[in-house]
Motif scaffolding. Structure first.
Motif, PDB file in Angstrom:
ATOM      1  N   ASN A  63      -9.014   2.461   0.008  1.00  0.00           N
ATOM      2  CA  ASN A  63      -8.902   2.477   1.455  1.00  0.00           C
ATOM      3  C   ASN A  63      -7.425   2.571   1.835  1.00  0.00           C
ATOM      4  OD1 ASN A  63      -7.816  -0.148   1.269  1.00  0.00           O
ATOM      5  ND2 ASN A  63      -9.781  -1.132   1.675  1.00  0.00           N
ATOM      6  N   ALA A  64      -7.134   2.549   3.128  1.00  0.00           N
ATOM      7  CA  ALA A  64      -5.749   2.735   3.559  1.00  0.00           C
ATOM      8  C   ALA A  64      -4.875   1.527   3.235  1.00  0.00           C
ATOM      9  CB  ALA A  64      -5.712   3.038   5.053  1.00  0.00           C
ATOM     10  N   ALA A  65      -5.490   0.377   2.945  1.00  0.00           N
ATOM     11  CA  ALA A  65      -4.737  -0.831   2.577  1.00  0.00           C
ATOM     12  C   ALA A  65      -4.690  -0.930   1.056  1.00  0.00           C
ATOM     13  CB  ALA A  65      -5.411  -2.062   3.187  1.00  0.00           C
ATOM     14  N   ASN A  66      -4.048   0.041   0.427  1.00  0.00           N
ATOM     15  CA  ASN A  66      -4.230   0.246  -1.010  1.00  0.00           C
ATOM     16  C   ASN A  66      -3.019  -0.103  -1.864  1.00  0.00           C
ATOM     17  OD1 ASN A  66      -2.567   2.320  -0.175  1.00  0.00           O
ATOM     18  ND2 ASN A  66      -3.620   3.908  -1.344  1.00  0.00           N
ATOM     19  N   ALA A  67      -2.041  -0.853  -1.309  1.00  0.00           N
ATOM     20  CA  ALA A  67      -0.810  -1.121  -2.058  1.00  0.00           C
ATOM     21  C   ALA A  67      -0.573  -2.613  -2.243  1.00  0.00           C
ATOM     22  CB  ALA A  67       0.388  -0.499  -1.347  1.00  0.00           C
ATOM     23  N   ILE A  68      -0.060  -2.958  -3.415  1.00  0.00           N
ATOM     24  CA  ILE A  68       0.430  -4.300  -3.712  1.00  0.00           C
ATOM     25  C   ILE A  68       1.851  -4.154  -4.257  1.00  0.00           C
ATOM     26  CG2 ILE A  68       0.202  -6.346  -5.166  1.00  0.00           C
ATOM     27  CD1 ILE A  68      -1.963  -6.271  -3.127  1.00  0.00           C
ATOM     28  N   ASP A  69       2.782  -4.892  -3.669  1.00  0.00           N
ATOM     29  CA  ASP A  69       4.158  -4.895  -4.148  1.00  0.00           C
ATOM     30  C   ASP A  69       4.419  -6.189  -4.914  1.00  0.00           C
ATOM     31  OD1 ASP A  69       4.543  -2.468  -2.943  1.00  0.00           O
ATOM     32  OD2 ASP A  69       5.839  -3.209  -1.334  1.00  0.00           O
ATOM     33  N   SER A 102      14.171  -0.314   4.690  1.00  0.00           N
ATOM     34  CA  SER A 102      13.357   0.776   4.159  1.00  0.00           C
ATOM     35  C   SER A 102      12.936   0.420   2.739  1.00  0.00           C
ATOM     36  CB  SER A 102      14.153   2.083   4.142  1.00  0.00           C
ATOM     37  OG  SER A 102      13.404   3.136   3.559  1.00  0.00           O
ATOM     38  N   ARG A 103      11.660   0.650   2.422  1.00  0.00           N
ATOM     39  CA  ARG A 103      11.165   0.428   1.075  1.00  0.00           C
ATOM     40  C   ARG A 103      10.334   1.630   0.669  1.00  0.00           C
ATOM     41  NH1 ARG A 103       7.955  -5.031  -0.629  1.00  0.00           N
ATOM     42  NH2 ARG A 103      10.083  -5.885  -0.561  1.00  0.00           N
ATOM     43  N   PHE A 104      10.640   2.204  -0.464  1.00  0.00           N
ATOM     44  CA  PHE A 104       9.965   3.401  -0.971  1.00  0.00           C
ATOM     45  C   PHE A 104       9.914   4.500   0.107  1.00  0.00           C
ATOM     46  CE2 PHE A 104       8.174  -0.078  -3.550  1.00  0.00           C
ATOM     47  CZ  PHE A 104       8.589   0.367  -4.800  1.00  0.00           C
ATOM     48  N   GLY A 105      11.035   4.635   0.836  1.00  0.00           N
ATOM     49  CA  GLY A 105      11.166   5.692   1.828  1.00  0.00           C
ATOM     50  C   GLY A 105      10.467   5.434   3.141  1.00  0.00           C
ATOM     51  N   GLU A 106       9.885   4.235   3.315  1.00  0.00           N
ATOM     52  CA  GLU A 106       9.171   3.918   4.546  1.00  0.00           C
ATOM     53  C   GLU A 106       9.968   2.897   5.367  1.00  0.00           C
ATOM     54  OE1 GLU A 106       4.524   4.358   3.125  1.00  0.00           O
ATOM     55  OE2 GLU A 106       5.602   2.509   2.626  1.00  0.00           O
ATOM     56  N   THR A 107      10.128   3.168   6.649  1.00  0.00           N
ATOM     57  CA  THR A 107      10.825   2.247   7.544  1.00  0.00           C
ATOM     58  C   THR A 107       9.964   1.029   7.809  1.00  0.00           C
ATOM     59  OG1 THR A 107      12.035   4.047   8.610  1.00  0.00           O
ATOM     60  CG2 THR A 107      11.834   1.994   9.847  1.00  0.00           C
ATOM     61  N   ARG A 108      10.577  -0.158   7.726  1.00  0.00           N
ATOM     62  CA  ARG A 108       9.846  -1.407   7.940  1.00  0.00           C
ATOM     63  C   ARG A 108      10.550  -2.255   9.001  1.00  0.00           C
ATOM     64  NH1 ARG A 108       8.680  -4.876   2.791  1.00  0.00           N
ATOM     65  NH2 ARG A 108      10.924  -5.195   2.947  1.00  0.00           N
ATOM     66  N   VAL A 109       9.735  -2.905   9.841  1.00  0.00           N
ATOM     67  CA  VAL A 109      10.209  -3.952  10.739  1.00  0.00           C
ATOM     68  C   VAL A 109       9.748  -5.282  10.151  1.00  0.00           C
ATOM     69  CG1 VAL A 109      10.051  -4.955  13.047  1.00  0.00           C
ATOM     70  CG2 VAL A 109      10.099  -2.457  12.768  1.00  0.00           C
ATOM     71  N   LEU A 110      10.696  -6.145   9.820  1.00  0.00           N
ATOM     72  CA  LEU A 110      10.385  -7.448   9.234  1.00  0.00           C
ATOM     73  C   LEU A 110      10.474  -8.513  10.324  1.00  0.00           C
ATOM     74  CD1 LEU A 110      12.574  -7.204   5.989  1.00  0.00           C
ATOM     75  CD2 LEU A 110      10.277  -6.311   6.381  1.00  0.00           C
ATOM     76  N   PHE A 111       9.570  -9.497  10.272  1.00  0.00           N
ATOM     77  CA  PHE A 111       9.591 -10.561  11.272  1.00  0.00           C
ATOM     78  C   PHE A 111       8.786 -11.752  10.764  1.00  0.00           C
ATOM     79  CE2 PHE A 111       5.927  -7.938  12.056  1.00  0.00           C
ATOM     80  CZ  PHE A 111       4.908  -8.790  12.478  1.00  0.00           C
ATOM     81  N   THR A 150       8.120  -3.730  -7.639  1.00  0.00           N
ATOM     82  CA  THR A 150       7.301  -2.660  -8.207  1.00  0.00           C
ATOM     83  C   THR A 150       6.030  -2.524  -7.381  1.00  0.00           C
ATOM     84  OG1 THR A 150       8.144  -3.068 -10.432  1.00  0.00           O
ATOM     85  CG2 THR A 150       6.098  -1.814 -10.253  1.00  0.00           C
ATOM     86  N   ARG A 151       5.732  -1.315  -6.974  1.00  0.00           N
ATOM     87  CA  ARG A 151       4.541  -1.059  -6.148  1.00  0.00           C
ATOM     88  C   ARG A 151       3.401  -0.522  -7.008  1.00  0.00           C
ATOM     89  NH1 ARG A 151       5.223   1.596  -0.406  1.00  0.00           N
ATOM     90  NH2 ARG A 151       5.728  -0.618  -0.076  1.00  0.00           N
ATOM     91  N   PHE A 152       2.197  -1.039  -6.730  1.00  0.00           N
ATOM     92  CA  PHE A 152       0.974  -0.584  -7.375  1.00  0.00           C
ATOM     93  C   PHE A 152       0.008  -0.100  -6.280  1.00  0.00           C
ATOM     94  CE2 PHE A 152       2.957  -3.595 -10.178  1.00  0.00           C
ATOM     95  CZ  PHE A 152       2.776  -3.046 -11.451  1.00  0.00           C
ATOM     96  N   ILE A 153      -0.674   1.022  -6.580  1.00  0.00           N
ATOM     97  CA  ILE A 153      -1.548   1.668  -5.598  1.00  0.00           C
ATOM     98  C   ILE A 153      -2.901   1.923  -6.238  1.00  0.00           C
ATOM     99  CG2 ILE A 153      -1.890   3.778  -4.266  1.00  0.00           C
ATOM    100  CD1 ILE A 153       0.463   2.986  -3.024  1.00  0.00           C
ATOM    101  N   VAL A 154      -3.967   1.761  -5.432  1.00  0.00           N
ATOM    102  CA  VAL A 154      -5.312   2.137  -5.877  1.00  0.00           C
ATOM    103  C   VAL A 154      -5.557   3.598  -5.510  1.00  0.00           C
ATOM    104  CG1 VAL A 154      -7.777   1.752  -5.616  1.00  0.00           C
ATOM    105  CG2 VAL A 154      -6.243  -0.183  -5.631  1.00  0.00           C
ATOM    106  N   GLU A 188      -2.537   1.532 -10.055  1.00  0.00           N
ATOM    107  CA  GLU A 188      -1.602   2.302 -10.873  1.00  0.00           C
ATOM    108  C   GLU A 188      -0.186   2.076 -10.372  1.00  0.00           C
ATOM    109  OE1 GLU A 188      -2.714   6.407 -10.837  1.00  0.00           O
ATOM    110  OE2 GLU A 188      -4.635   6.051 -11.859  1.00  0.00           O
ATOM    111  N   LYS A 189       0.765   2.049 -11.299  1.00  0.00           N
ATOM    112  CA  LYS A 189       2.165   1.871 -10.923  1.00  0.00           C
ATOM    113  C   LYS A 189       2.642   3.075 -10.119  1.00  0.00           C
ATOM    114  CE  LYS A 189       6.748   0.920 -12.846  1.00  0.00           C
ATOM    115  NZ  LYS A 189       7.528   0.658 -14.078  1.00  0.00           N
ATOM    116  N   TYR A 190       3.219   2.795  -8.945  1.00  0.00           N
ATOM    117  CA  TYR A 190       3.714   3.850  -8.056  1.00  0.00           C
ATOM    118  C   TYR A 190       5.207   4.073  -8.240  1.00  0.00           C
ATOM    119  CZ  TYR A 190       5.078   6.087  -3.658  1.00  0.00           C
ATOM    120  OH  TYR A 190       5.613   6.924  -2.704  1.00  0.00           O
ATOM    121  N   GLY A 191       5.955   2.981  -8.364  1.00  0.00           N
ATOM    122  CA  GLY A 191       7.396   3.099  -8.514  1.00  0.00           C
ATOM    123  C   GLY A 191       8.065   1.746  -8.413  1.00  0.00           C
TER     124      GLY A 191
END
Length: 309
Positions: free
Chosen positions: A193-199, A110-119, A185-189, A176-179
């Motif tokens: 669009n829906a692909a708006n995050a860079i970690d 889980s990252r920033f409260g979101e469940t992730r499947v890594l592969f 550290t996550r940054f969000i526009v 902008e810094k999200y958290g």
């Protein structure tokens, strides 16, 4: 601070086998192949694009499959993981599906409260499927139901030895810094669009990445059109970045520059799109060549290995 950038446009990586790459993204992940063309600089090498039905910016994963390329070495100075959005509650279904296909590197976190499947991808590429609210319409033509189908990109992870200068660049680009969670550290526009995050993942002791099969070559950020792109280019030049001239990539216009952390950034236009030379119903079926390589068609069609549907 720039306002023209709306999030990710596409992510381009390297592979070693075109058929294997095509099978993984279409059969295993269920994406649509929206374009089959060639590398502008090495026309004997495919350039394959996978995404939603139309290849909407923010959904498109692209590959240069160089036959028998050596595998890359993960490290700092690269995009270490590319993440896609999946519907909430679908992680367990994806774990089961990826296990069926013997996909390696499977885990869940889980990252920033979101469940992730890594592969891992076929060449050791790092991927994640992230459960999140996302109203984009998925491609279901390859047999994966809408209840679990990939919606498009969620984010990309930049793995860096020091993240300060890249964080400053992202904020100049409108993020902008999200958290912060641990060393990420996550940054969000906002309003992107829906692909708006860079970690940005900071790992000071890690070795430098060595590019090869499984490595991300560059990530591209979306702007609406060429006018907005020129505004971004001028602003980056004024800030001291070495930015290429605008390059016509047939389906979008592109500019490139290297970030302080070593990652290659592209800024790409949403126009003209992947339907400029193929009807939407038949995207990715025929081999499409840049005009400068059209004279090579007969040779390329006879020598390039078939990759399947």
């Amino acid at each position: 601070m720039l306002k023209q950038i709306k999030g990710l446009h596409h992510v381009t990586s390297l592979a070693r086998d075109a058929r294997q790459n095509n099978a993984f993204f279409t059969n295993v992940l269920g994406l649509r192949r929206v374009k089959k063309t060639v590398n502008f600089d090495a026309p004997d090498v495919y350039h394959l694009y996978y995404g939603d039905e139309a290849g909407t910016p923010g959904t498109v994963m692209t590959y240069f499959p160089f036959p028998n390329a050596a595998r890359g070495r993960p490290g700092v100075g690269e995009v270490g993981r590319t993440a896609f959005t999946i519907p909430k509650g679908s992680a367990s279904g994806w774990l089961d599906r990826l296990t069926t296909f013997d996909v390696t590197g499977l885990s869940q976190d889980s990252r920033f409260g979101e469940t992730r499947v890594l592969f891992d991808g076929p060449d050791g590429d790092g991927f994640a499927l992230v459960e999140a609210d996302d109203n984009r319409t998925p491609w279901t033509g390859n047999g994966i139901g809408e209840d679990i189908a990939i919606r498009g990109f969620h984010s990309a992870d930049m793995r860096l030895r020091n993240g300060a200068a890249s964080a400053e660049l992202l904020q100049f680009m409108g993020y902008e810094k999200y958290g912060t969670q641990g060393n990420v550290t996550r940054f969000i526009v906002p309003g992107g669009n829906a692909a708006n995050a860079i970690d940005v993942e900071v790992t000071p002791e890690a070795q430098s990445a060595l590019q090869g099969a499984g490595s991300v070559h560059h990530i591209a950020f979306a702007v609406e059109n060429r006018a907005r792109q020129l505004e971004v280019r001028e602003a980056l030049l004024d800030t001291g970045y070495q930015v290429t001239p605008v390059i016509d990539r047939d389906y979008f216009y592109a500019i490139y520059f290297r970030t302080p952390g070593g990652v290659l950034f592209e800024v790409a236009t949403n126009e003209p799109g992947f339907d400029r030379d193929e009807d939407t119903a038949h995207l990715g079926e025929a081999l499409k060549l840049p005009s400068q390589h059209e004279h090579l068609r007969a040779r390329l069609e006879s020598t390039m290995a078939p990759i399947g549907d």
